[in-house]
Structure formats: C-alpha cells, structure tokens
Design a protein around this motif. Structure first.
Motif, short mmCIF file in Angstrom:
data_model
loop_
_atom_site.label_atom_id
_atom_site.label_comp_id
_atom_site.label_asym_id
_atom_site.label_seq_id
_atom_site.Cartn_x
_atom_site.Cartn_y
_atom_site.Cartn_z
N SER A 41 0.85 -1.19 0.00
CA SER A 41 0.00 0.00 0.00
C SER A 41 0.88 1.24 0.00
CB SER A 41 -0.91 0.01 1.23
OG SER A 41 -0.15 -0.03 2.44
N VAL A 42 0.30 2.34 -0.43
CA VAL A 42 1.03 3.60 -0.49
C VAL A 42 0.30 4.66 0.31
CG1 VAL A 42 1.87 5.46 -1.99
CG2 VAL A 42 2.02 3.08 -2.75
N GLU A 43 1.03 5.35 1.13
CA GLU A 43 0.50 6.50 1.87
C GLU A 43 1.24 7.75 1.41
OE1 GLU A 43 -0.55 4.02 5.96
OE2 GLU A 43 0.79 5.76 6.04
N ARG A 44 0.51 8.84 1.26
CA ARG A 44 1.16 10.12 0.95
C ARG A 44 0.83 11.09 2.08
NH1 ARG A 44 0.96 14.57 -3.78
NH2 ARG A 44 3.21 14.77 -4.08
N ILE A 45 1.85 11.48 2.79
CA ILE A 45 1.69 12.29 3.99
C ILE A 45 2.50 13.58 3.83
CG2 ILE A 45 1.33 10.25 5.43
CD1 ILE A 45 4.26 10.59 6.36
N LYS A 46 2.43 14.43 4.83
CA LYS A 46 3.30 15.61 4.89
C LYS A 46 4.18 15.50 6.13
CE LYS A 46 0.31 18.83 2.38
NZ LYS A 46 1.23 19.02 1.25
N VAL A 47 5.44 15.87 5.97
CA VAL A 47 6.38 15.84 7.08
C VAL A 47 7.00 17.23 7.23
CG1 VAL A 47 8.51 14.84 7.99
CG2 VAL A 47 6.89 13.39 6.74
N HIS A 48 6.84 17.81 8.40
CA HIS A 48 7.39 19.15 8.60
C HIS A 48 8.92 19.10 8.71
CE1 HIS A 48 7.59 23.33 9.73
NE2 HIS A 48 8.40 23.01 10.74
N GLY A 49 9.56 20.06 8.04
CA GLY A 49 11.01 20.16 8.10
C GLY A 49 11.44 21.47 8.74
N LYS A 50 11.88 21.40 9.97
CA LYS A 50 12.39 22.61 10.60
C LYS A 50 13.60 23.14 9.84
CE LYS A 50 13.53 24.59 15.11
NZ LYS A 50 12.52 25.65 14.91
N PHE A 58 15.81 15.42 -10.86
CA PHE A 58 15.54 16.84 -11.11
C PHE A 58 14.24 17.03 -11.87
CE2 PHE A 58 16.45 20.85 -13.51
CZ PHE A 58 16.54 21.69 -12.41
N THR A 59 13.41 17.95 -11.42
CA THR A 59 12.08 18.30 -11.92
C THR A 59 11.05 17.19 -11.72
OG1 THR A 59 12.33 17.59 -14.24
CG2 THR A 59 13.10 19.82 -13.69
N ASP A 60 11.42 16.08 -11.14
CA ASP A 60 10.46 15.03 -10.80
C ASP A 60 9.81 15.32 -9.46
OD1 ASP A 60 10.79 13.58 -13.08
OD2 ASP A 60 11.86 11.90 -12.18
N THR A 61 8.82 14.48 -9.11
CA THR A 61 8.19 14.53 -7.79
C THR A 61 7.96 13.11 -7.30
OG1 THR A 61 5.89 14.43 -8.57
CG2 THR A 61 6.92 16.63 -8.47
N ASP A 62 7.66 12.98 -6.02
CA ASP A 62 7.31 11.67 -5.48
C ASP A 62 6.02 11.17 -6.11
OD1 ASP A 62 5.95 13.83 -4.03
OD2 ASP A 62 5.13 12.25 -2.75
N ALA A 63 5.08 12.07 -6.40
CA ALA A 63 3.79 11.67 -6.97
C ALA A 63 3.98 10.97 -8.31
CB ALA A 63 2.90 12.90 -7.14
N GLN A 64 4.95 11.41 -9.09
CA GLN A 64 5.21 10.78 -10.38
C GLN A 64 5.77 9.37 -10.19
OE1 GLN A 64 7.80 13.94 -11.74
NE2 GLN A 64 6.33 14.58 -13.28
N TRP A 65 6.62 9.19 -9.23
CA TRP A 65 7.26 7.89 -9.00
C TRP A 65 6.31 6.88 -8.37
CZ3 TRP A 65 12.49 5.87 -9.24
CH2 TRP A 65 13.32 6.64 -10.08
N TYR A 66 5.30 7.35 -7.64
CA TYR A 66 4.43 6.44 -6.90
C TYR A 66 3.06 6.24 -7.55
CZ TYR A 66 7.71 5.89 -3.08
OH TYR A 66 8.82 5.55 -2.33
N GLY A 67 2.92 6.68 -8.79
CA GLY A 67 1.71 6.38 -9.54
C GLY A 67 0.56 7.34 -9.34
#
Length: 346
Positions: free
Chosen positions: A29-38, A78-87
């Motif tokens: 399964s795939v989860e797409r979340i947000k992770v805060h980066g200080k 470069f210019t890619d995103t995680d969304a592209q790699w994960y379908g």
C-alpha cells in the motif's frame, strides 16, 4: 475413464496455487503524507516546509502487526516529484508496481520505501543545504528518518537503512550517504548526475540563463537553463540578491568564475577522498548507468576506479541503455535485491 480424468483435473486445480491462473501479485500500500522540516523553514525560495512524502508499505505490513522492516529512502531526480514515481501522476515509472512484483515473487525481502517530494522553485535542491532552497540534506538525513522511525514499524538502526536515488537523486545519495554512515549503511546510485565538473555552457546557453529575470520565467526555461538556476540555488546562494537569492551566474557574457568554483566544489568526485573513511564503513555500495548516458557512464567508471584504488567493495555496472529507459528494470533486478542482501532484518 472419463470420470478418472475429470477427478485428476479437479485435483490439479485444487492443488495448484491460485496465482498461477493469473491472480495479481500480493500488493503493498502507499500512503502520501506531509512531514514538517524545521531545516526547511525560512528558505528564501519559499519552498514548502511541509513537503509531501510518499511511503510504500510492503504486502505483509498491515497483516503482521508486530513485524518491523528495513527502510530504503529513495530520492527522485531533477524536476520530478514523489507523486510521479508512486503512480499518483502518470510518469515513465511506477515504483509500487515494481515493488509489488519483486516482493510477491520473493525476489527480495520486504522493505518500506520512502520518497520525499524534493521539487523546488528551481526544479530541485540537489539534496544540499542552502539558505535559498532549504537544508534538504538535513531534512532527509535527520528529520525525515526520525519521523518515519517514530510513525512506522521500522528497524531503527543504520544497518537497516538504505539510501538510493536516480539522477539528481543519485547525486544526493552519495552526497548524503558519504557524510552520514551513522544513519545509512548501504547506498545505491542509479545514473547519478553531477559527479564531476565539465558541463561547458555555450554563449547561447548563457544568454538563455540571463533571459530569466523573474521566478515566473523559470517555468518557461529549458531543462539545462533550469539546471543552472538550481545549481546556483543549491551551491551558490546569496541572501542579498533577490529575486533568485544566488550569486550572479553570468558576468560579462561568461559564466561567473567564482560561482563555477563553488559548483565544482560540490561535485562528488573532486571531494570523495575526504570521505573514504566513511565509505569504508558502508555495508554496501552499488551504482550503475546506461552506456548511452554520457557523461554519467564515464563518471561512474571513475568512481569505480577510485573505490577500487581504496579497496572499497562495491558493485558497478554499465549496461545497454540511456538515462531512463531501464531504470524500472534496474530497480527490480538490481537495486531491491541489493538492499535485500545488505540491510539487516533484525
């Protein structure tokens, strides 16, 4: 006689595994979340400080509630995103499909795979620390790892963490990996860019860079112009020069020589000798590239020679291909089995 044949046929059906008749392989399964980066706070480009992160959980993850897993952090290009790699967005690769195939077939031990969305205003940060683009090296190596260990059933030790990436992500892999053997024990570089200086820029190319006057112009720029802007954002930031907050790229019609020194200093091969002690601590080092992917194929051959000189064990291959056409195949047949062999499961 017919009854015997029918009975035998029914027994074959009952005893044959269901997947042999075309059932889809076991799926993760795939989860797409947000992770805060200080470490991303206050970046001058205005890049998100809560980037999206895609996480692949292997087929057994939701069934075996007490089981813990090794983790591979996979950095996109470069210019890619995680969304592209994960379908989530149609692209030239779909990582979950590849992982499902590998794990359901038993080609590799199951693992979690994590990919942050590292797309920036300029197209990518090269996973470096910069006041302009944000401190992406710190985000990946410290904050993202800490978050995943806290929220998922990982084996939270370096021996069970791998780092990999394609193109810009391959560069980020060796950059972060050689600096942080206490966090990642194995690294795999897929067609890594930016290992060595040597990208000469023509007068036409420099004119295109100078033509970019506003952040809005970046979207209209060609690929290599975006690369130069991203290099500047990552490796020659300047908080006193809005709107790009970088040193001037072009001066008097030529590439700024002071800026070029900074860029070259961030290439991996010129600085690799400083990290040999760290690289010797690695459990596994692997890299490959297609023979038509130049100058990358030539540069990984130099990397291979350097590691050989220091007697550092590694896997290296130059295969028939270009920059992207066999990356899915390499992940399936090389990268995931490599981490299966090198990452600790306990």
């Amino acid at each position: 006689m017919k009854r015997k044949r029918l009975t035998a046929f029914l027994l074959i059906i009952l005893l044959t595994p269901v997947f042999a008749f075309g059932q889809s392989p076991l799926k993760g399964s795939v989860e797409r979340i947000k992770v805060h980066g200080k470490s991303l706070e206050g970046n001058l480009e205005g890049n998100p400080t809560d980037p999206d992160v895609s996480i692949y959980l292997p087929p057994s993850y939701k069934k075996e509630s007490k089981r813990r897993y090794p983790v591979v952090y996979l950095l996109h290009g470069f210019t890619d995103t995680d969304a592209q790699w994960y379908g989530f967005v149609k692209h030239w690769i779909n990582l979950p499909v590849i992982a499902d195939k590998v794990f359901s077939a038993g080609q590799a031990q199951e693992m979690i795979i994590v990919t942050p969305n590292a797309l920036t205003r300029a197209g990518g940060s090269y996973y470096s620390n910069s006041i302009t683009a944000g401190n992406w090296e710190d985000f990946v190596s410290k904050e993202l790892v800490a978050y995943v260990d806290q929220h998922y059933r990982t084996i939270a030790i370096a021996a069970s963490r791998g780092l990999a990436g394609h193109s810009m992500g391959g560069y980020g892999t060796i950059r972060i990996g050689e600096r942080h053997p206490e966090i990642f024990s194995s690294i795999y570089l897929l067609s890594p860019c930016c290992l060595a200086p040597g990208n000469a820029r023509s007068a036409e190319a420099l004119a295109k860079i100078e033509a970019v006057k506003t952040p809005e112009d970046i979207a209209k720029a060609d690929f290599m112009t975006k690369v130069a802007l991203a290099y500047a954002s990552a490796w020659s930031p300047n908080p006193l020069r809005p709107p790009f907050y970088t040193d001037a790229i072009v001066e008097n019609g030529k590439l700024n020589p002071a800026l070029e020194i900074k860029w070259n200093a961030n290439m991996s091969l010129p600085s690799i000798d400083q990290y040999i002690t760290n690289l010797k601590q690695m459990k596994g080092i692997g890299f490959d590239a297609g023979d038509r992917d130049q100058p990358i194929a030539s540069n990984i051959k130099i990397l291979h020679q350097v590691l050989d000189n220091y007697k550092i064990e590694h896997s290296y291959e130059e295969y028939q291909g270009d920059h992207i056409n066999k990356i899915g195949e390499r992940i399936e047949t090389k990268m995931l089995p490599f981490f299966s062999k090198n990452l600790a499961t306990k």
